[in-house]
Design an enzyme around this catalytic site. Structure first.
Site, mmCIF file in Angstrom:
data_model
loop_
_atom_site.group_PDB
_atom_site.id
_atom_site.type_symbol
_atom_site.label_atom_id
_atom_site.label_comp_id
_atom_site.label_asym_id
_atom_site.label_seq_id
_atom_site.Cartn_x
_atom_site.Cartn_y
_atom_site.Cartn_z
ATOM 1 N N LYS A 709 3.394 3.020 6.010
ATOM 2 C CA LYS A 709 2.846 3.640 4.805
ATOM 3 C C LYS A 709 3.206 5.124 4.824
ATOM 4 C CE LYS A 709 -1.468 3.018 3.395
ATOM 5 N NZ LYS A 709 -2.950 3.199 3.341
ATOM 6 N N ASP A 808 -13.660 0.698 0.086
ATOM 7 C CA ASP A 808 -12.666 0.173 -0.853
ATOM 8 C C ASP A 808 -12.349 -1.279 -0.515
ATOM 9 O OD1 ASP A 808 -11.023 0.216 -3.047
ATOM 10 O OD2 ASP A 808 -9.351 1.212 -2.043
#
Length: 982
Positions: A709, A808
């Protein structure tokens, strides 16, 4: 009078004066002492509370005195932004009658001891603070207390019995707390009450006390969202002083009692969202003071009685019931009617022709009935109409003339009728937010006057006979987020300026006769998720720029005249729908589209080829001589490019090392370095893009595959720094089989990247809703994912010290390995519970969660706890059962999966609540209505699915206190004897 008598009177006056001075000085000392010892005043609202020569606090902020003797009678610090525990010291002022501390940050518990000095108060208002614990007992000597307002705090437990003994009480407000006992009958003893407000508390399911009728002075009865069950008691009709009756959002059954006609002073009746049945009692028409009647969302039947239609109501809400028959003409004669909502019923016939002629009609919603004839001509006669909603009926004829002149109109939904004729020019230019005319028989062009609709966000006119060119003036509507012109007869080229609509999310133009090229300057379409231009006459090449749209997931360009090759850039998109069939495309199909999944999307292009995708013809090879030249040239280019890359890389590393070295941290034993990662962060390896960065699939020389990422920006970007630090601090110390493994991180001045184990099967969201929708079609597999993900979250909440809140949780953040085992991932928003209070502004600016998964309390507290994660996990469980997205379009407007599942199972839930007096979160209905139809039915254990559904309903309770812990969730999922009604 004698000299001695005069002297005696003078002494008495002096004594009284000195007593008053002593009293006011004492009050001032108490106020300053409490301020200095107990209050935190960050805004300085109490800066004038200082000692002075006259010792008079009557001029201080928030202080009111008796004008006759200058004694303090009121302390009102409402909205001062003050913090601290309950300031008991104020009650040591013997003359104090009113203590109002609402809308502050007072905290802690309100104990019996702290409150006992306040028994002489007349008014105690502590609303909108942070008090916790049980409500305090009230001593018998609170016999002067008239107003007790403890609303909007976090009080728990029962209402104490002592509350029912304060005979002087006129106002009792406990709204928006966490009270869990039943609504007690002894409150009916408070015969002086004018306001009884207990709304928004998770009380134990209980009926409205039969004795409620003894509160003859009651003016406001506010009991919405209190878990009321059983029938409305007949004694309700004895409340002759009542002006507001609100019993909405409960589980009340039975018929509306005839005795309701005894409410002689009533102005508003709110009974919506209950289980009421039967017909409307005609005795309602006796309520001559009634202005607002809302009985929507029940099971009411029958017609609208003419006597009720003749009432002079301001608001009539009958929606979401089973009413039938025609609407009486007399309804149109009501001079007060401003709101008419009768949608989702079975009404028939024509509407009263004069509706709107004699009243200031503002909201008109008759959708989803079986009305016929024309729309009433006078709907906007008084120029006040804001909403006209009439979709799914059988209205015919043209648009009423008054609507074209209706400058107040801002919301129009007339879809699915039989309306016809041209749409007047002025109507296109109205300042509407939504214009929906879909599936009618309208014709003619879109007028250029549409430029006046500057606030328009949705233009939905599909399924009509509109024709002509799309006017360039549409480009002036910069608030547009959805355009649907499909299934009409539009012609000509698209105005190139349409790409300037930078808020556009959906653009559907299929089945028209548009021509010309597809605009290629689409860089501003950063929010576009759906593009459908199929079945038109578009020509030219597919713009490669479409591949740069970050959230595009649906693209259909089929059945046009497009030529050229399929751009390689399109492979960067994560498409749920991709279709370029039936065009004139040629050349090699990009590798990303060379699989069986995309074959139907490529057919009808005879000149497309692929070297390794057998259903397509192989691409022709160059002749030997040509091949030899090509090979020589390719080698030369490779040598040159390789030399340049080596030079640039060496120089870059030298510059980097000389400027500022990057930092590398390995969290596991790895057989690679950051230098092995850098060359692979290319467009070809890009597999995903999100709000915080891009994700790459990197295959190393060792054969190991990792996910990398790369975060947007570098250290200069606060949000990037927050995400990076959150992931590193969280995953760097977490070790669990159901949490994704962080292998390494690397940070430099201008970049950040994190390296994880690569999950072959992507995310649960991809598997359920994306291209891999066929990978998890058995229930045991889904159940295993549910348990595994729950175990990962439970580890974060209960086994980490301090505990970690993910913030989340969603299906896209649950990754699946080669054996479909789940790994909770993406900790960019995670926080420890210890650090929550000290979050930076940058952190707080990020929404904690994703739309559709966010717990309802976040809207008003902006605080996320472990119970917020539990709510989000409940949404994931519903996804696993239903196969639907949290905000699937099939749910309808303003409805998410939680509301859809709850409503779909509502009858069974409510039946248990009313008959067995148990929690409303149990479901015993027909699962076939909600389970994913794609699942292999032979693998479905319906008892287990029902159990998981009940867990999901528990997890998504509106009140955090009712949600189980994640540790308890695992126990419930694994429990073969899940507690359920018998």
């Amino acid at each position: 009078m004698s000299f001695k008598g005069s002297l005696l009177i003078l002494c008495f006056v002096c004594l009284c004066s000195s007593s008053l001075v002593f009293s006011i000085v004492g009050d001032a000392e108490i106020l300053i002492r409490v301020k200095n010892a107990m209050l935190d005043d960050p805004s300085g609202k109490l800066s004038d509370w200082v000692e002075s020569s006259d010792h008079n606090p009557c001029k201080w902020s928030g202080i009111a005195c008796d004008s006759r003797n200058q004694t303090v009678v009121s302390i009102d610090l409402s909205g001062f932004g003050i913090a601290g525990g309950f300031p008991t010291g104020f009650c040591h002022i013997p003359t104090l009658q009113n203590l109002s501390l609402g809308d502050n940050f007072f905290n802690g518990s309100l104990t019996y001891r702290a409150l006992s000095p306040c028994s002489h108060l007349h008014v105690l208002v502590l609303t909108s603070n942070l008090f916790v614990g049980q409500l305090p007992e009230l001593l018998p000597d609170f016999d002067n207390l008239r107003v007790l307002d403890l609303s909007s705090n976090n009080f728990t437990g029962d209402i104490p019995a002592s509350f029912g003994r304060i005979q002087s009480l006129e106002v009792l407000s406990l709204v928006s707390n966490l009270l869990t006992g039943p609504i007690p009958w002894f409150l009916s003893n408070l015969t002086e009450l004018t306001r009884l407000e207990l709304a928004y508390n998770p009380f134990k399911p209980s009926p409205l006390p039969q004795e409620i009728g003894s509160l003859s002075k009651l003016e406001n009865l506010y009991l919405t969202n209190t878990n009321l069950i059983a029938e409305i008691p007949g004694s309700i009709g004895k409340l002759g002083s009542l002006y507001n009756l609100d019993l909405s959002n409960n589980f009340i059954t039975g018929k509306i009692p005839e005795s309701i006609s005894g409410l002689k002073s009533i102005q508003q009746i709110e009974l919506y969202n209950n289980l009421l049945y039967g017909e409307l009692p005609e005795s309602l028409s006796n309520l001559t003071t009634l202005l607002k009647l809302d009985v929507s969302q029940n099971n009411l039947t029958g017609n609208l009685p003419e006597k009720i239609a003749a009432m002079q109501l301001q608001s009539l809400n009958l929606n979401d019931n089973y009413f039938a028959g025609e609407i009486p003409e007399v309804l149109a004669l009501d001079p007060n009617l401003s709101e008419l909502k009768i949608y989702n019923n079975s009404f028939t016939g024509k509407l009263p022709a004069n509706l709107g002629r004699y009243s200031d009609l503002e909201t008109f919603d008759v959708s989803t009935n079986d009305f016929t004839g024309e729309l009433p001509q006078y709907l906007c006669h008084r120029k006040k109409l804001q909403n006209v909603i009439a979709f799914v009926n059988r209205f015919s004829g043209s648009l009423p003339e008054t609507l074209s002149e209706c400058s107040s109109l801002n919301y129009v939904r007339l879809a699915d009728n039989e309306l016809s004729g041209p749409v007047p020019d002025k109507f296109w230019g109205l300042h509407t937010l939504r214009l929906e005319l879909s599936n009618n028989k309208f014709e003619g062009p879109i007028s250029s006057s549409i430029s006046g609709a500057r606030g328009l966000s949705r233009l939905l006119i599909n399924g009509n006979n509109f024709s002509g060119n799309l006017p360039a003036e549409i480009c002036e509507l910069h608030e547009l987020i959805e355009i649907d012109l499909s299934r009409n007869q539009f012609v000509g080229e698209l105005p190139s300026c349409i790409t300037e609509l930078n808020k556009l999310q959906k653009l559907d133009m299929q089945e028209n006769m548009f021509s010309g090229e597809i605009p290629n300057s689409v860089s501003s379409w950063t929010d576009l998720t759906e593009l459908n231009l199929s079945r038109n006459r578009f020509s030219g090449k597919i713009p490669p720029e479409l591949g740069n749209l970050p959230v595009l997931t649906y693209m259909d360009l089929s059945d046009n005249l497009l030529t050229g090759e399929i751009p390689m850039e399109l492979t960067k998109l994560k498409l749920n729908e991709f279709n370029v069939s039936d065009n004139r495309l040629y050349g090699k199909v990009p590798t990303g589209f060379s699989n069986a999944l995309y074959l139907p999307s490529l057919l009808g292009n005879p000149n497309l080829c692929s070297p390794d995708f057998k259903p397509l013809p192989p691409c022709s090879r160059p002749k030997p001589a040509t091949l030899y030249i090509v090979v020589i040239l390719a080698i030369c280019v490779l040598v040159l490019v390789g030399s340049l890359l080596w030079f640039c890389k060496t120089k870059s590393l030298l510059v980097r090392k000389s400027k500022r070295p990057y930092k590398v941290t390995a969290f596991q034993r790895v057989g690679f370095t950051e230098e092995d990662i850098f060359p692979h962060l290319t467009k070809e390896n890009l597999i995903g893009s999100g709000g915080s960065g891009q994700v790459y699939k990197v295959e190393l020389k060792t054969g190991q595959i990792v996910a990398v990422k790369r975060l947007w920006g570098g250290t200069q970007k606060p949000e990037t720094e927050f995400v990076f630090r959150s992931e590193v601090e969280t995953l760097g110390r977490v070790r669990h089989g159901n949490i994704v493994k962080l292998l390494m991180c690397c940070s430099g001045e201008e970049f950040r990247f994190l390296v994880y184990d690569y999950m072959v099967n992507g995310s649960l969201g991809d598997v359920l809703h994306g291209e891999k929708g066929g990978c998890l079609l058995d229930w045991p597999g889904r159940f295993a994912v549910a348990v595994g993900a729950a175990q990962g979250l439970a580890y974060l909440h209960h086994d980490c010290v301090p505990a970690i809140v993910h913030r989340d949780v969603k299906s896209n953040n649950i990754l699946l390995d080669e054996e479909m085992r789940p790994r909770v991932a993406d900790f960019g928003l995670a926080k420890t519970l210890q650090s929550e209070a000290g979050e930076s502004d940058a952190a707080m600016s990020r929404i904690a969660g994703s739309y559709g998964y966010i717990a309802p309390e976040y809207a008003y507290t902006l605080k996320v706890t472990e119970k917020s994660d539990v709510y989000s996990f409940g949404v994931v469980l519903m996804e696993l059962i239903t196969g639907k997205r949290p905000n699937d379009s099939c749910f309808g407007e303003s409805k998410d999966i939680v509301k859809w599942v709850t409503e779909a199972t509502l009858s069974s839930l409510r039946e248990e609540a009313s008959e067995n007096n148990i929690s409303r979160t149990f479901y015993t209905g027909d699962l076939q209505e909600i389970i994913d139809s794609r699942m292999d039915q032979s693998t479905c254990d319906f008892e287990e699915i029902e159990k998981v559904l009940n867990v999901a309903l528990l997890c998504t309770s509106a009140f955090p206190i009712n949600r189980p812990s994640m540790r308890r969730v695992i126990e419930l999922l694994k429990d073969q004897k899940f507690p359920r009604p018998k």
